[in-house]
Write an enzyme that holds these catalytic residues in place. Structure first.
Site, PDB file in Angstrom:
ATOM      1  N   ASP A   1     -12.621 -26.820  57.788  1.00  0.00           N
ATOM      2  CA  ASP A   1     -14.028 -26.442  57.557  1.00  0.00           C
ATOM      3  C   ASP A   1     -14.179 -24.946  57.855  1.00  0.00           C
ATOM      4  O   ASP A   1     -13.237 -24.292  58.295  1.00  0.00           O
ATOM      5  CB  ASP A   1     -14.961 -27.285  58.440  1.00  0.00           C
ATOM      6  CG  ASP A   1     -14.792 -26.971  59.919  1.00  0.00           C
ATOM      7  OD1 ASP A   1     -13.673 -27.134  60.427  1.00  0.00           O
ATOM      8  OD2 ASP A   1     -15.766 -26.541  60.564  1.00  0.00           O
TER       9      ASP A   1
ATOM     10  N   HIS B   1      -6.427 -31.615  54.634  1.00  0.00           N
ATOM     11  CA  HIS B   1      -7.895 -31.539  54.562  1.00  0.00           C
ATOM     12  C   HIS B   1      -8.279 -30.091  54.860  1.00  0.00           C
ATOM     13  O   HIS B   1      -8.477 -29.697  55.999  1.00  0.00           O
ATOM     14  CB  HIS B   1      -8.504 -32.491  55.595  1.00  0.00           C
ATOM     15  CG  HIS B   1     -10.001 -32.451  55.656  1.00  0.00           C
ATOM     16  ND1 HIS B   1     -10.800 -33.265  54.890  1.00  0.00           N
ATOM     17  CD2 HIS B   1     -10.853 -31.692  56.393  1.00  0.00           C
ATOM     18  CE1 HIS B   1     -12.071 -33.018  55.158  1.00  0.00           C
ATOM     19  NE2 HIS B   1     -12.132 -32.058  56.064  1.00  0.00           N
TER      20      HIS B   1
ATOM     21  N   ASP C   1      -1.299 -38.618  53.661  1.00  0.00           N
ATOM     22  CA  ASP C   1      -1.335 -37.229  53.190  1.00  0.00           C
ATOM     23  C   ASP C   1      -2.384 -37.135  52.084  1.00  0.00           C
ATOM     24  O   ASP C   1      -2.063 -37.214  50.904  1.00  0.00           O
ATOM     25  CB  ASP C   1       0.056 -36.845  52.677  1.00  0.00           C
ATOM     26  CG  ASP C   1       0.113 -35.387  52.243  1.00  0.00           C
ATOM     27  OD1 ASP C   1      -0.793 -34.610  52.628  1.00  0.00           O
ATOM     28  OD2 ASP C   1       1.063 -35.029  51.506  1.00  0.00           O
TER      29      ASP C   1
ATOM     30  N   GLU D   1      -6.269 -32.900  58.767  1.00  0.00           N
ATOM     31  CA  GLU D   1      -6.888 -31.578  58.817  1.00  0.00           C
ATOM     32  C   GLU D   1      -5.933 -30.605  59.514  1.00  0.00           C
ATOM     33  O   GLU D   1      -4.902 -30.996  60.063  1.00  0.00           O
ATOM     34  CB  GLU D   1      -8.236 -31.642  59.575  1.00  0.00           C
ATOM     35  CG  GLU D   1      -9.025 -30.357  59.424  1.00  0.00           C
ATOM     36  CD  GLU D   1     -10.513 -30.486  59.739  1.00  0.00           C
ATOM     37  OE1 GLU D   1     -10.988 -31.584  60.048  1.00  0.00           O
ATOM     38  OE2 GLU D   1     -11.209 -29.448  59.655  1.00  0.00           O
TER      39      GLU D   1
HETATM   40  O1  9MR Z   1     -10.098 -31.797  67.156  1.00  0.00           O
HETATM   41  C1  9MR Z   1     -11.318 -32.465  67.333  1.00  0.00           C
HETATM   42  C2  9MR Z   1     -11.027 -33.851  67.816  1.00  0.00           C
HETATM   43  O2  9MR Z   1     -10.405 -33.822  69.075  1.00  0.00           O
HETATM   44  C3  9MR Z   1     -12.316 -34.644  67.878  1.00  0.00           C
HETATM   45  O3  9MR Z   1     -12.003 -35.977  68.192  1.00  0.00           O
HETATM   46  C4  9MR Z   1     -13.043 -34.550  66.554  1.00  0.00           C
HETATM   47  C5  9MR Z   1     -14.370 -35.296  66.538  1.00  0.00           C
HETATM   48  O4  9MR Z   1     -15.297 -34.669  67.337  1.00  0.00           O
HETATM   49  O5  9MR Z   1     -13.276 -33.211  66.198  1.00  0.00           O
HETATM   50  C6  9MR Z   1     -12.100 -32.483  66.051  1.00  0.00           C
HETATM   51  O6  9MR Z   1     -12.390 -31.186  65.731  1.00  0.00           O
HETATM   52  C7  9MR Z   1     -12.841 -30.887  64.440  1.00  0.00           C
HETATM   53  C8  9MR Z   1     -14.092 -30.069  64.605  1.00  0.00           C
HETATM   54  O7  9MR Z   1     -15.115 -30.889  65.084  1.00  0.00           O
HETATM   55  C9  9MR Z   1     -14.494 -29.320  63.361  1.00  0.00           C
HETATM   56  N1  9MR Z   1     -13.402 -28.581  62.819  1.00  0.00           N
HETATM   57  C10 9MR Z   1     -12.239 -29.376  62.541  1.00  0.00           C
HETATM   58  C11 9MR Z   1     -11.745 -30.055  63.773  1.00  0.00           C
HETATM   59  C12 9MR Z   1     -10.461 -30.856  63.540  1.00  0.00           C
HETATM   60  O8  9MR Z   1     -10.650 -32.035  62.855  1.00  0.00           O
END
Ligand code: 9MR
Ligand code: ZN
Length: 571
Positions: free
Chosen positions: A150, A496, A542, A551
């Protein structure tokens, strides 16, 4: 099937491939000529009960004593492995791309073809950010790295990524001297520091005049899957939190120390900023948590305490200034109950402990930061001959004993990793519970702990185990995926990542670490296509839509930079 590190192995290290079928023998063949260069016998690992993490019964094909540099394939029965190399510089290019991934995450400036090649794109996210409760106020918060797939930019994960990167730099700076083809290349600063400065320059903008630091800047909702320059929704500066403020103070102080050798002006700015945020924290002893405002959906990066972040800030400010007030804060926070070995975005105790351990006051006594990792009895010596008791007459003893505690804690953490590794059919320091969102971060963070174990003791078991973490990442796992884009014949291709999805180019930008298997996926393809009961190491797809499996983030790449750079000792 045969699973191994598809990038390859160092000549002088352990080399094991995993077979999931029975075979009487295995051979290594030269990739080009097909000639057999080695023969061996696979050994059943453990008993005949399936391994907990993978569900597999595994046979180990050990070819540690084959050290000739080259490219090979391993064959057993009717199966042939992906090709791999044995070479001293085997992780060099990987290291460069893992580091260059940060250039590709740059926000607020165009990526030009001279530096980004076919992945060039226009400038993004330069509009001033709105303060939600003060609609008339606009702030320039442009710059920095996109956090992940993102386009949000969040302070606590940014500080975490910089911590992995800058501590690696501090521990083994010779691995970070490479030319990285950046717009700043040739300006007299190592490119690695040029890239980190891009993030630090943005972080400085996230600090408010009173020292409080905005938790994040992002749009209200995640962008659709478009290139960043087409994500033109309004940007918001979200509220100040104490974890963000303390992380900021810590990483600004750390960077002030490191950049002083190259740019005194920048180092001075970082130092002032760190001190200002510390003052804010003193004025606000209460925990100011961050929560997404109702209706906003970008990354939250919540936390339930800021004690470990304050601890890290105290440690770094003590390193930077040598002032007693930071030492006192550090010593008192050390008594509190949080992990002193954790290296994550919500748990920063390990950074604080490591920082204290590497405090220049100890290094003065025994050489470089890396030299002082090894045990030195003579540090506790008397005030007549040693700087430490002279400078801190009341605290020298306590500081030294605490430093020994820190060493013992890290070694215990490395021992836990070693014990885990020996239990797994795919030799890796991960328990079945460690396969959560971003499991490859835990994988690589455990790699860091093992490397620290090695630096603290010189015991090569730790070094080998840290390599095993890399072997898993690069394909020696139950799905046979390399989780780094562009590395390994069978590597993940559909991360992602909005840029990778929208750029119209077939292959992903190389050098990005995917989150990896997650026993509890929260994205739709993961939930619907991974059957209940799938072993943890196999809970992965994947697929672009799998944000909880596939991601990428800046703080998953950074521990991989640490580990890979450590093993890139080709000088
Ligand atoms: O890495 C984060 C993970 O530990 C959490 O469980 C999750 C849900 O809150 O969020 C992950 O972080 C994401 C973030 O919120 C937005 N950018 C991408 C991150 C990786 O998926
Ligand atoms: Zn951007």
């Amino acid at each position: 099937m045969i699973y191994l590190n598809q990038v390859g192995y160092l000549p002088d290290s352990g080399k094991i491939a995993i077979l999931t079928h029975r075979a009487d023998s295995f051979v290594l063949r030269d990739k080009l000529t097909g000639k057999i260069v080695y023969e061996g016998i696979p050994q059943l690992f453990g008993g005949t009960a399936p391994d907990a993490a993978s569900g597999d019964i595994a046979y180990h094909a050990d070819f540690a004593d084959f050290c000739a540099e080259g490219e090979y394939m391993l064959c057993a029965g009717e199966f042939t492995s992906e090709p791999f190399a044995i070479r001293k510089a085997v992780y060099h290019r990987l290291k460069l791309d893992l580091i260059r991934s940060y250039y590709f995450q740059r926000c607020g400036r165009a990526l030009d073809t001279a530096h980004a090649g076919k992945f060039a794109h226009a400038c993004c996210h330069t509009a001033p950010a709105i303060l939600p409760n003060q609609p008339g106020t606009h702030l320039d918060l442009s710059g920095g790295w996109h956090d992940a797939g993102d386009y949000g930019r969040y302070v606590t994960p940014a500080a975490t990524a910089l911590a992995h990167l800058l501590y690696a730099y501090e521990l083994f700076p010779d691995r970070f001297a490479d030319f990285l083809n950046l717009p700043e290349s040739g300006n007299g600063m190592p490119d690695f520091l040029n890239e980190c400065r891009y993030e630090l320059t943005w972080l400085l903008k996230m600090q408010r005049a009173d020292g409080g630091v905005f938790h994040k800047v992002s749009t209200w909702h995640h962008a659709p899957f478009v290139m960043p320059e087409y994500d033109t929704a309004p940007l918001f500066a979200y509220s100040v939190s104490t974890p963000a403020t303390a992380d900021f103070a810590a990483v600004a102080a750390l960077a002030a120390r490191i950049y002083a050798a190259y740019d005194a002006g920048f180092a001075g700015t970082l130092k002032q900023a760190a001190l200002l945020s510390w003052d804010f924290l003193q004025d606000h002893p209460e925990f100011i948590a961050f929560q997404n405002p109702a209706g906003s959906g970008t990354g939250e990066y919540g936390d339930c305490s800021d004690r470990d972040e304050r601890f890290w800030a105290a440690a770094e400010l003590f390193s930077l200034t040598g002032e007693q007030r930071f030492l006192h804060a550090f010593l008192s926070l050390y008594e509190e109950n949080f992990s002193k070995t954790a290296l994550g975005y919500a748990s920063t105790g390990g950074f604080g402990a490591l920082s204290f351990f590497m405090n220049p006051v100890f290094a003065e006594l025994s050489g470089t930061a890396a030299d002082c990792m090894e045990h030195r009895e003579d540090m506790a010596a008397d005030p007549k001959t040693h700087a430490l008791p002279q400078r801190f007459p009341e605290h020298a003893k306590q500081m030294l004993s605490l430093r020994e505690h820190i060493r013992t804690d890290f070694i215990a953490a490395a021992d836990t990793c070693l014990a885990l590794l020996t239990k797994n059919a795919y030799p890796v320091a991960m328990s079945p519970d460690d396969y959560h969102w971003g499991s490859n971060m835990t994988l690589m963070n455990n790699g860091i702990l093992l490397i620290l174990g090695f630096l603290f003791t010189g015991k090569t078991d730790y070094r080998e185990a840290a390599l095993a973490q890399l072997h898993y990442l690069l394909g020696r796992n139950a799905l046979g995926y390399s989780y780094v884009t562009g590395y390994g014949k069978r590597s993940c291709r559909f991360p992602h990542m909005r840029t990778v999805f929208a750029d119209g180019i077939d292959e992903p930008v190389p050098g990005f670490v995917a989150g990896g298997p997650n026993l509890h996926p929260s994205d739709e393809p993961g939930r619907y296509h991974i059957p209940a009961g799938t072993p943890p190491m196999k809970c992965y797809l994947d697929h672009y839509a799998c944000f909880s499996l596939n991601e990428v983030t800046i703080y998953w790449n950074s521990p991989a930079v640490f580990v890979t750079a450590f093993f890139d000792d080709i000088l």
